[in-house]
Design an enzyme around this catalytic site. Structure first.
Site, PDB file in Angstrom:
ATOM      1  N   ASP A   1       0.800  -1.221   0.000  1.00 53.93           N
ATOM      2  CA  ASP A   1       0.000   0.000   0.000  1.00 53.93           C
ATOM      3  C   ASP A   1       0.835   1.275   0.000  1.00 53.93           C
ATOM      4  O   ASP A   1       1.993   1.282   0.404  1.00 53.93           O
ATOM      5  CB  ASP A   1      -0.986   0.014   1.183  1.00 53.93           C
ATOM      6  CG  ASP A   1      -0.317  -0.219   2.531  1.00 53.93           C
ATOM      7  OD1 ASP A   1       0.735  -0.885   2.575  1.00 53.93           O
ATOM      8  OD2 ASP A   1      -0.854   0.268   3.550  1.00 53.93           O
TER       9      ASP A   1
ATOM     10  N   GLU B   1      -0.916  -2.042   5.094  1.00 52.66           N
ATOM     11  CA  GLU B   1       0.008  -2.036   6.246  1.00 52.66           C
ATOM     12  C   GLU B   1      -0.085  -0.733   7.012  1.00 52.66           C
ATOM     13  O   GLU B   1       0.123  -0.693   8.220  1.00 52.66           O
ATOM     14  CB  GLU B   1       1.447  -2.258   5.761  1.00 52.66           C
ATOM     15  CG  GLU B   1       2.450  -2.563   6.875  1.00 52.66           C
ATOM     16  CD  GLU B   1       2.886  -1.347   7.678  1.00 52.66           C
ATOM     17  OE1 GLU B   1       3.071  -1.483   8.904  1.00 52.66           O
ATOM     18  OE2 GLU B   1       3.024  -0.263   7.106  1.00 52.66           O
TER      19      GLU B   1
HETATM   20 NI    NI Z   1       6.451   0.917   5.598  1.00 55.08          NI
END
Ligand code: NI
Length: 391
Positions: free
Chosen positions: A81, A139
């Protein structure tokens, strides 16, 4: 030390990885919205052959390489991401999505794991057991994609899990290894101090939420300095303090937000009560009231000793002593920890900074980038440690 034959990364794979990283950099997607990224990863993996592909969640991808001989199961995780940042870099592959940028290096992580999969699929006959490749979504945004993937069952049967972060504070050419606690648990808190608004010239008719909230912020600092063991790391930071509209009005309330970072489970669990004692005491003393919410975030990244040792040996055997950097822990957070809850695991850093090339901006900065020569080092680490883990 007994050295197995180290696999070198060919120029062909190196060029593939750089090309994939640039494509991903140009097409960043926010956490939990990695639809095109996941499709790109899926299609690229499919072109390698020899892999069992699946989509554990809407925007994640798992690939299983089942070796010709039985053995252990190693999982390798990369995150995919990007961040809500307007990119300020000027190279030709800057983000095409306004306000979205790969400013943490996850484009490089995804590309490195694709490169690793490409090499290992061509060595199926040498693989004992299974390599599982996790391309993880989300994440950067709590509750994180890691725990979602674990809940979807990706860790079933996994013996070890490893992952890496390209790290710009570490010079290209270095690999950072840490035994034990490596990254902290990032927890979040929200406080509203509620007073009674009124005229700034008549404070006695009000309960001044700004004055009380300022005391709350000051006194929260005493938790770290006076209430907890000085040898056990703890950070309490107020990152947001919002109250009032103009110079001559005492506002009715103030909003405070912040983060708490720690490694130790018992300490971590004790913090909300210590904070509430301060907030309750201060607000009561001044006739104010409060709301308080504490959200536990990711678990800390605590590296498993044996798994870390294999990584350290890989650095020494594949690159030599000059590459190895035994690094200190830091108070950042990482949801790689979600996978470590399910199997012994270790995380490491691939140095990606290069002052000579002007690659010095920190992670999450609008001009962050990596030295692309680091990508090959990450792939070489993954490929060679895989062979050691499955030996
Ligand atoms: Ni990172």
């Amino acid at each position: 030390m007994t050295s197995v034959d180290m696999i070198e990364i060919t120029d062909e794979v190196k060029e593939d990885v750089i090309r994939w990283r640039r494509y991903l950099h140009q097409n960043p997607e926010l956490s939990f919205q990695e639809e095109q990224t996941a499709q790109f990863v899926y299609d690229t993996l499919k072109s390698f052959g020899n892999l069992e592909l699946s989509r554990p969640t809407k925007t994640s991808v798992m690939a299983r390489l089942i070796g010709d001989q039985p053995g252990k199961v190693l999982a390798i995780r990369a995150d995919m991401d990007a961040l809500p940042i307007e990119e300020e870099n000027t190279f030709e592959f800057v983000s095409k999505n306004p306000g979205v940028m790969h400013a943490c290096g996850h484009d490089g992580h995804t590309a490195m794991l694709l490169g690793t999969a490409k090499i290992l699929t061509q060595m199926k006959d040498r693989i004992k057991g299974e390599v599982r490749f996790f391309f993880q979504h989300g994440e950067e945004l709590f509750p994180g994609g890691g725990s979602e993937m674990v809940a979807a069952g990706v860790m079933e049967g996994v013996d070890f899990v490893i992952g890496a972060h390209l790290w710009s504070p570490l010079a290209k050419g270095k690999v950072g290894i840490k035994y034990g606690a490596m990254m902290a648990s990032p927890d979040t808190f929200y406080i509203t101090v509620k007073g009674k608004g009124g005229h700034a010239a008549l404070p006695h008719q009000t309960v001044d939420s700004i004055a009380v909230a300022a005391q709350v912020v000051t006194n929260l600092q005493y938790i770290v300095s006076r209430n907890t063991d000085p040898l056990e790391p703890l950070v309490i930071t107020v990152g947001k303090f919002v109250g009032g509209t103009t110079h001559n009005v005492i506002p009715g309330s103030v909003e405070i937000q912040g983060t708490v970072r720690s490694f130790d489970k018992k300490l971590r669990e004790s913090v909300p009560a210590l904070m509430e004692r301060v907030i309750k005491g201060i607000t009561e003393a001044h006739g104010a009231t409060y709301d308080f919410r504490f959200d536990f975030g990711y678990a800390p990244v605590i590296n498993h000793e044996e798994v870390t040792r294999v990584l350290e040996e890989t650095v020494l055997e594949a690159f030599g002593e000059d590459t190895l950097e035994l690094i200190p822990a830091n108070m950042g957070g990482e949801d790689f920890s979600a996978f470590q809850q399910a199997a012994p695991g270790a995380f490491f850093y691939v140095g990606a900074g290069n002052a000579e090339k002007g690659i010095t901006y920190p992670h999450h900065h609008a001009r962050f980038t990596i030295d692309e020569d680091a990508l090959k080092i990450g792939v070489k680490m993954f490929v060679n440690s895989t062979l050691k883990f499955l030996k």
